[in-house]
Write a protein that holds these residues in place. Sequence first.
Motif, PDB file in Angstrom:
ATOM      1  N   TRP A 369      63.465 -29.045   7.073  1.00  0.00           N
ATOM      2  CA  TRP A 369      64.871 -29.301   6.746  1.00  0.00           C
ATOM      3  C   TRP A 369      64.979 -29.906   5.351  1.00  0.00           C
ATOM      4  CZ3 TRP A 369      69.184 -27.521   8.451  1.00  0.00           C
ATOM      5  CH2 TRP A 369      70.367 -28.100   8.021  1.00  0.00           C
ATOM      6  N   PRO A 370      65.835 -29.348   4.455  1.00  0.00           N
ATOM      7  CA  PRO A 370      66.685 -28.172   4.705  1.00  0.00           C
ATOM      8  C   PRO A 370      65.877 -26.874   4.767  1.00  0.00           C
ATOM      9  CG  PRO A 370      66.908 -28.897   2.443  1.00  0.00           C
ATOM     10  CD  PRO A 370      66.073 -29.935   3.114  1.00  0.00           C
ATOM     11  N   THR A 415      79.278 -24.544   4.527  1.00  0.00           N
ATOM     12  CA  THR A 415      78.124 -25.125   5.221  1.00  0.00           C
ATOM     13  C   THR A 415      77.850 -24.385   6.519  1.00  0.00           C
ATOM     14  OG1 THR A 415      78.577 -27.292   4.261  1.00  0.00           O
ATOM     15  CG2 THR A 415      77.202 -27.228   6.238  1.00  0.00           C
ATOM     16  N   THR A 426      71.749 -24.254   4.587  1.00  0.00           N
ATOM     17  CA  THR A 426      71.938 -24.711   5.960  1.00  0.00           C
ATOM     18  C   THR A 426      71.728 -23.521   6.892  1.00  0.00           C
ATOM     19  OG1 THR A 426      74.328 -24.324   5.762  1.00  0.00           O
ATOM     20  CG2 THR A 426      73.535 -26.558   5.348  1.00  0.00           C
ATOM     21  N   THR A 429      75.945 -20.963  11.307  1.00  0.00           N
ATOM     22  CA  THR A 429      76.284 -21.368  12.667  1.00  0.00           C
ATOM     23  C   THR A 429      77.654 -20.831  13.044  1.00  0.00           C
ATOM     24  OG1 THR A 429      75.031 -23.413  12.331  1.00  0.00           O
ATOM     25  CG2 THR A 429      76.511 -23.339  14.223  1.00  0.00           C
ATOM     26  N   GLN A 453      77.759 -30.271   8.302  1.00  0.00           N
ATOM     27  CA  GLN A 453      76.346 -30.370   7.948  1.00  0.00           C
ATOM     28  C   GLN A 453      75.498 -30.750   9.160  1.00  0.00           C
ATOM     29  OE1 GLN A 453      76.353 -33.214   4.761  1.00  0.00           O
ATOM     30  NE2 GLN A 453      77.036 -31.742   3.209  1.00  0.00           N
ATOM     31  N   THR A 457      72.631 -27.180  12.000  1.00  0.00           N
ATOM     32  CA  THR A 457      71.205 -27.480  12.115  1.00  0.00           C
ATOM     33  C   THR A 457      70.671 -26.806  13.371  1.00  0.00           C
ATOM     34  OG1 THR A 457      71.763 -29.552  13.259  1.00  0.00           O
ATOM     35  CG2 THR A 457      71.342 -29.673  10.889  1.00  0.00           C
ATOM     36  N   ARG A 458      69.342 -26.813  13.507  1.00  0.00           N
ATOM     37  CA  ARG A 458      68.732 -26.090  14.618  1.00  0.00           C
ATOM     38  C   ARG A 458      68.375 -26.973  15.802  1.00  0.00           C
ATOM     39  NH1 ARG A 458      64.807 -23.092  10.395  1.00  0.00           N
ATOM     40  NH2 ARG A 458      64.685 -25.295   9.796  1.00  0.00           N
ATOM     41  N   GLU A 462      66.812 -32.276  13.085  1.00  0.00           N
ATOM     42  CA  GLU A 462      67.450 -31.863  11.837  1.00  0.00           C
ATOM     43  C   GLU A 462      68.864 -32.428  11.748  1.00  0.00           C
ATOM     44  OE1 GLU A 462      67.280 -27.656  11.675  1.00  0.00           O
ATOM     45  OE2 GLU A 462      65.119 -27.551  11.346  1.00  0.00           O
ATOM     46  N   ALA A 463      69.567 -32.472  12.895  1.00  0.00           N
ATOM     47  CA  ALA A 463      70.920 -33.034  12.900  1.00  0.00           C
ATOM     48  C   ALA A 463      70.894 -34.520  12.536  1.00  0.00           C
ATOM     49  CB  ALA A 463      71.561 -32.830  14.268  1.00  0.00           C
ATOM     50  N   ALA A 466      70.619 -34.892   8.812  1.00  0.00           N
ATOM     51  CA  ALA A 466      71.905 -34.659   8.151  1.00  0.00           C
ATOM     52  C   ALA A 466      72.878 -35.791   8.435  1.00  0.00           C
ATOM     53  CB  ALA A 466      72.489 -33.327   8.614  1.00  0.00           C
ATOM     54  N   LYS A 488      74.420 -32.203  19.717  1.00  0.00           N
ATOM     55  CA  LYS A 488      73.005 -31.835  19.577  1.00  0.00           C
ATOM     56  C   LYS A 488      72.139 -32.566  20.603  1.00  0.00           C
ATOM     57  CE  LYS A 488      73.405 -29.036  16.082  1.00  0.00           C
ATOM     58  NZ  LYS A 488      73.079 -27.588  16.194  1.00  0.00           N
TER      59      LYS A 488
END
Length: 909
Positions: A369-370, A415, A426, A429, A453, A457-458, A462-463, A466, A488
């Motif tokens: 990430w990123p 984003t 990013t 999504t 942002q 994320t995956r 990662e979230a 951010a 998430k």
Amino acid sequence: MLSWRTPAISGTIGGSSLARAKSALAVPVPRRLQSSQAVESPGTRRLEWRLDGRKLPPWRTKRRDYEPFSPSAVILERLYARESRMTREQWELFRDIASKRSTRLPVMTAQMLLRQEEASLRTSLSGLLTDDDGSETDSNWDKRLEILAHTGITEQHLQHWVWILQGKTADERVQRFLSGDTYKPMFLLFIMIHKAHTIFDRQLFVSLLDYVSTTYCQDRSQAAEPQRVYRSLSSRHNMTPAHFIEMLDRLVNQALRLCPEALVTIAEVVTCYLETKPVSPNSHDNGYSAQCRVFNRALFTFSRAANLRPLANTRYNWEAQKHLLAFSNSLKRPLIINESGYRAIQGVMVGREKSEDEAKVAIRSAKSWPPYREAWDGVDEQRRLEDDLSRAVKTGISAREAGYPDSELDRALGTLGGAVLGDGPTVQTRSTSFRARSGRRAAENVYKTWAAQVRATRNSQEAWAAFRRPPREGIRPSAWVYEEMFAKLFAYEVDDPASAVPGNAKEVMPVYQPGNLSEFEKWRLQPPTVAELYDHMLDSGVKPVGQVLRMLVANAESEGEVLRYLQDSPYQDFAAVVQERDRSCPPNEANFFQVEGLYRSVPRTVFGAYISFLCKMQRKVYSGHSYADHADSPVDNSYLRRALAVVSVRLRPELPEGRTYKPPWYDILRTMVMARTHGALVTVARGQVELFLNVFKWVRKHTGMDAMLLEIMCLSTGRVMAANFTKAANPPVVRPEAVYAAREERWWARHDAAGEEGRKTLASAWVESMAAFEEMQKPGSGIGGFHVYIYVRVLGMYGAVHEMVVVMRWVLARLEEGDQFNGGIEDGTSNHAYLLRAFGFAEAYGNECGRVDEVASIKARRRLLVEEGYPFTLGEMSKSDEEDVEFVMAIAEGWGKYAEDDVDGKIPW
């Protein structure tokens, strides 16, 4: 004396009595009050539509003939207040409209409606509707009718409009509206398409769109309507751009609730209006600016998400916008797309399913990430950076090229689209469009960017990275940012990471940890738990509100957690009733409105989350219940009873919310049957299947049929049939209907079968399934290949081979006419895969039953579609598909024995 009506819902919940089940679903509908003295106190119930009609400018509210409220909204309120207790606020509105002496058509129509009602049952409104002297002849009314006569409006017109409004249901009123050639004013059309005027018949709504197109949008070269002597009766000239925009907004609201497929038809109405609308003689540019205004407002309106399955129905939003863009490009002078128009297009692009190239970009992203692009082969090496941009990002680039600078909302959309100019990449999504703050609160849009942002994320790690990196230095996260972080943490991990495409679903990808990280670094990157993040949110001064509260309540693990979340929120009154475990439900006549006010004190999304929590707790009770081979032993159904009682208080059918907000009913219906164990569904006469059927019919009647209800009905019926005619393995498995049992182990081979009551219940389930699917065969229903497949399996369980052949012929006819079955003709989609399975199942089942000729005709028509390019070539059936056909035929054999025992013909075929 107040009268109470209870919906016809019967059955039992586990060991509870029938009266208890009825009281849980009792919906109070008192008679209309006969006197203005016996009314509710102010504030007991919020006026549903309030004064949300067309807003009048200040200079018009100062004129004597123009009221500061909308008479059309008062008429609509009156339609749904006839048989329910009126509040004082409602009564004051009716008194105001009765005392007016205006010649406006909505006021005159409302007074005519009140006059006819007062003729049958007099109240204190009668004195306000006539002259003060109490004479039998109302001279003022006659004078106003004479004034209207000069404009072409007669008393017969008013009587016809009142006759339309006196229909018992919204569908009946629309049907009366479309009948006859009598002139109908725009205010009456606006009442018919108001969001609170809940239309259920999809075909009727399509006919209403045809009426709008014919009346207001016909070509100038044709006679759109008879030549009118009076200017006031010219529908096309009365439809100004401002009126058309208001009508468009209401039509789209109805379509998003009822049938998103109709958005394309509404787009055709818009282009027809833009072509044929009369040009004002005062226009300095021959109406071009007005065309651009309507065009851009339509682009924005078509970006709204559907009420049901918003991401799946995004394709219709894009089809509607694409139709408008194609029309603009066909003009000699294309219409100008403004900033909101570009933003609306970009918002729809974000919600669209990824194309093949976009999916490859998402898969070829590094797991750090990123994310950055990885070159897997020579083709990747030759790709330019521009080739990795999604369609949403390219739309944002077009907006900048048109001269519109980036705003925070544009950065948020970029984003979600996978790239923002000047920032790191990013994950593209899928997301629905969201509204921006304006005016004094425009600075809050920076939190939209931050939330985007976190969302793009995956996984949660990662979230969290951010989340800890704000877009601007010194700002703290808001409720929007916490909402995405909680999402998430609550999300499940995908089942097959190898085939999953990042950003396509709510599930998250597994966390990838490089091997060279120390244990301290891994601990530093690890996201917090839900409890830790919640404490962090409270310490930051952010209260649980809105979607954050909804998410926390829906995912809570105990009532103590729910109570804590609600006590920390601004909804203390609702927290009090939850703490008392809903003991006040169902309420009595004396405290009904008080209890209703408590449950209406929270937003409906939070209310729906609370019902979802109760259903989840009930499912836990079912899963923890000891497995019974052939006995429906008593089970604690307190959570389900509470959910039924609470929903019946707030979601009453006479309220707009009760007719349109359906997620709580979905949760309840899923819990009643699909959450029960295999053994608990064996003896259907002593179970809650009968109650399920009655609740289903009640919901279908008062909220309308949709694809989700059809899905719940077919899956539940399949569960009950499988439980009654096969034996599950012990201990039970997750999907007992998929377990095949030997002949000597099947329930129907035993002598202690369900009996006559069980046969009637199973037969009623079949009848309801067929009626539901028949209703969903109308255009715009939104059914796809999955619904066809599960319905065909239900028909197979009942041995209805002829009905199965009829259904497959209907599917072929729809495909031959170009119907896409909600993406069913697109190879690679789940709807396409299920449609293929439906064909394979029906053909194999028909061959086993000796319907060789009928199956051969279906195959021949399917081959013709394949020759035309449709991807409907069936491969060899897998072993699991063959076992499924054998499994369904075994159930049909058991049902056939039951049918033979029914010598009195009590089963409704």
